[in-house]
Design a protein around this motif. Structure first.
Motif, short mmCIF file in Angstrom:
data_model
loop_
_atom_site.label_atom_id
_atom_site.label_comp_id
_atom_site.label_asym_id
_atom_site.label_seq_id
_atom_site.Cartn_x
_atom_site.Cartn_y
_atom_site.Cartn_z
N PHE A 177 0.85 -1.18 0.00
CA PHE A 177 0.00 0.00 0.00
C PHE A 177 0.89 1.23 0.00
CE2 PHE A 177 -3.08 2.99 0.49
CZ PHE A 177 -3.38 3.43 1.77
N GLN A 178 0.74 2.08 -1.01
CA GLN A 178 1.52 3.31 -1.10
C GLN A 178 0.59 4.48 -1.35
OE1 GLN A 178 4.71 2.86 -3.98
NE2 GLN A 178 6.03 1.90 -2.46
N LYS A 179 0.39 5.31 -0.35
CA LYS A 179 -0.47 6.47 -0.49
C LYS A 179 0.11 7.48 -1.47
CE LYS A 179 -2.70 8.21 3.02
NZ LYS A 179 -3.04 8.75 4.34
N SER A 180 1.43 7.57 -1.55
CA SER A 180 2.06 8.56 -2.42
C SER A 180 1.72 8.34 -3.88
CB SER A 180 3.58 8.54 -2.22
OG SER A 180 4.10 7.26 -2.55
N THR A 181 1.48 7.08 -4.24
CA THR A 181 1.13 6.77 -5.63
C THR A 181 -0.30 6.26 -5.75
OG1 THR A 181 2.04 4.54 -5.35
CG2 THR A 181 3.50 6.23 -6.27
N SER A 182 -1.06 6.33 -4.65
CA SER A 182 -2.46 5.87 -4.64
C SER A 182 -2.56 4.46 -5.20
CB SER A 182 -3.36 6.83 -5.42
OG SER A 182 -3.37 8.09 -4.83
N SER A 183 -1.72 3.58 -4.69
CA SER A 183 -1.73 2.21 -5.20
C SER A 183 -1.82 1.21 -4.05
CB SER A 183 -0.49 1.94 -6.03
OG SER A 183 0.68 2.04 -5.23
N PHE A 184 -2.42 0.09 -4.37
CA PHE A 184 -2.57 -1.00 -3.40
C PHE A 184 -2.39 -2.29 -4.17
CE2 PHE A 184 -3.35 -3.03 0.39
CZ PHE A 184 -4.57 -3.69 0.50
N ASN A 185 -1.13 -2.65 -4.42
CA ASN A 185 -0.82 -3.77 -5.29
C ASN A 185 -0.75 -5.09 -4.53
OD1 ASN A 185 -0.67 -1.94 -7.37
ND2 ASN A 185 1.55 -1.75 -7.24
N PHE A 186 -1.06 -6.15 -5.24
CA PHE A 186 -1.18 -7.49 -4.65
C PHE A 186 -0.21 -8.43 -5.36
CE2 PHE A 186 -2.57 -11.31 -3.09
CZ PHE A 186 -3.61 -11.97 -3.73
N THR A 187 0.65 -9.06 -4.59
CA THR A 187 1.64 -9.98 -5.17
C THR A 187 1.40 -11.39 -4.68
OG1 THR A 187 3.33 -8.27 -5.40
CG2 THR A 187 4.09 -10.55 -5.35
N ILE A 188 1.41 -12.32 -5.63
CA ILE A 188 1.35 -13.74 -5.29
C ILE A 188 2.73 -14.32 -5.59
CG2 ILE A 188 0.26 -15.97 -5.75
CD1 ILE A 188 -2.20 -14.43 -6.74
N THR A 189 3.34 -14.89 -4.60
CA THR A 189 4.66 -15.49 -4.74
C THR A 189 4.51 -16.99 -5.04
OG1 THR A 189 5.57 -13.90 -3.15
CG2 THR A 189 6.87 -15.88 -3.58
N ALA A 190 5.33 -17.47 -5.95
CA ALA A 190 5.29 -18.90 -6.30
C ALA A 190 3.86 -19.33 -6.62
CB ALA A 190 5.89 -19.74 -5.19
N SER A 191 3.31 -18.73 -7.66
CA SER A 191 1.90 -18.96 -7.99
C SER A 191 1.59 -20.44 -8.20
CB SER A 191 1.54 -18.16 -9.24
OG SER A 191 2.34 -18.56 -10.33
N GLN A 192 0.33 -20.76 -7.94
CA GLN A 192 -0.15 -22.13 -8.13
C GLN A 192 -1.39 -22.11 -8.99
OE1 GLN A 192 -0.82 -23.75 -4.20
NE2 GLN A 192 1.31 -23.49 -3.56
N VAL A 193 -1.72 -23.24 -9.57
CA VAL A 193 -2.90 -23.33 -10.43
C VAL A 193 -4.16 -22.90 -9.68
CG1 VAL A 193 -4.37 -24.90 -11.74
CG2 VAL A 193 -1.88 -25.10 -11.91
N VAL A 194 -4.22 -23.18 -8.39
CA VAL A 194 -5.40 -22.82 -7.59
C VAL A 194 -5.56 -21.31 -7.43
CG1 VAL A 194 -5.52 -24.97 -6.32
CG2 VAL A 194 -4.12 -23.08 -5.43
N ASP A 195 -4.52 -20.55 -7.78
CA ASP A 195 -4.62 -19.10 -7.72
C ASP A 195 -5.36 -18.53 -8.93
OD1 ASP A 195 -1.23 -18.98 -6.44
OD2 ASP A 195 -3.13 -18.99 -5.32
N SER A 196 -5.63 -19.34 -9.91
CA SER A 196 -6.35 -18.88 -11.09
C SER A 196 -7.73 -18.38 -10.69
CB SER A 196 -6.49 -20.02 -12.11
OG SER A 196 -5.23 -20.43 -12.58
N ALA A 197 -7.98 -17.12 -10.99
CA ALA A 197 -9.23 -16.48 -10.56
C ALA A 197 -9.25 -15.07 -11.13
CB ALA A 197 -9.31 -16.42 -9.03
#
Lengths: 118, 114
Positions: free
Chosen positions: A68-88
C-alpha cells in the motif's frame, strides 16, 4: 469522485512464477479503506484483505502480500510462487469515509483475470 | 452460520416478467447490499440498506426495488425484466454500515433475460 483502476485485464503465468496485480485508486476522502477480493471459477467472491488509509504497512499472508503506497495511490497485490489454484479474477475495491449518505459503498475495479498454467 | 445465502442460483426470464431475488444472512449484520456484475465492469451497487426499514439507491438502481422488513432478509425485485438486466447478482452484508466494514458476499444469482 471515487474510482478504482485495475489496468491489467488478464495475466497469464506459469506455475511458481511471482505475479503482481496492480490497483490504483482515486478518492478525496482522508479516511478510506481498500479491499481485495478473489473470484475463483466457481463464481463466489472471497474476501482477502482490508486496509485502512492510515496503515501503510505492507501485509504478508503466506504466499500473498500487499503493498500500500499512499504517495502513488496504489494498493498492489503480489502472489509469490503462484499455483494453479490461484487462477481467478481478482478485484480491488475502495470504501470512503462516512459522510451524509456515504455509507459502506464499495467501488470496485474491473478486475484482473489471472491464469496460472502448470 | 450459513453466512449470506441467495436464491435462486440461476433464472431465465422473458422480457417484461417480474421476479424477486432472495437474500438472507444469519450474522445479525446491520448493512446489506445488492451488486450486479457485468463483464469488464466489476461490481456495481444497485441498492443498499443500513438497517431494517431503511434502504437507499446505489449507482444503478433503475428497474429494481428493495425493501428490508427484517434484519435478516433483503430481497431484490425486478419490476419488468429487460435484456439489459442480464447479469450476475450478488448480495452482501457487513456488520457495520459505516464505511470500511468488510462486506461478505453470497454465492450469486445468474439471471438471463430473453
Amino acid at each position: 469522485a471515487q474510482k478504482v483502476t485495475q489496468a491489467q485485464t488478464e495475466i497469464s503465468v506459469v506455475e511458481k512464477e511471482d505475479v503482481t496485480l496492480d490497483c490504483v485508486y482515486e478518492t478525496r476522502d482522508t479516511t478510506y479503506y481498500l479491499f481485495w477480493y478473489k473470484q475463483p471459477p466457481s463464481g463466489e467472491l472471497v474476501f482477502l484483505i482490508r486496509r485502512n488509509s492510515f496503515d501503510e504497512q505492507n501485509e504478508i499472508s503466506g504466499r500473498y502480500s500487499w503493498n500500500f503506497q499512499k504517495s502513488t495511490s496504489s494498493f498492489n497485490f503480489t502472489i509469490t510462487a503462484s499455483q494453479v489454484v490461484d487462477s481467478a479474477v481478482y478485484f480491488c475495491a475502495l470504501s470512503g469515509s462516512p459522510r451524509p449518505g456515504g455509507y459502506n459503498k464499495l467501488i470496485f475495479g474491473a478486475g484482473t483475470r489471472l491464469a496460472v498454467h502448470p | 452460520n450459513a453466512g449470506v445465502t441467495q436464491t435462486p442460483k440461476f433464472q431465465v426470464l422473458k422480457t417484461g416478467q417480474s421476479m424477486t431475488l432472495q437474500c438472507a444472512q444469519d450474522m445479525n449484520h446491520e448493512y446489506m447490499s445488492w451488486y450486479r456484475q457485468d463483464p469488464g465492469m466489476g461490481l456495481r451497487l444497485i441498492h443498499y440498506s443500513v438497517g431494517a426499514g431503511i434502504t437507499d439507491q446505489g449507482e444503478v438502481p433503475n428497474g429494481y426495488n428493495v425493501s428490508r422488513s427484517t434484519t435478516e432478509d433483503f430481497p431484490l425485485r425486478l419490476l419488468s425484466a429487460a435484456p439489459s438486466q442480464t447479469s450476475v447478482y450478488f448480495c452482501a452484508s457487513s456488520y457495520s454500515a459505516a464505511a470500511g466494514g468488510t462486506q461478505y458476499f453470497g454465492p450469486g444469482t445468474r439471471l438471463l433475460v430473453l
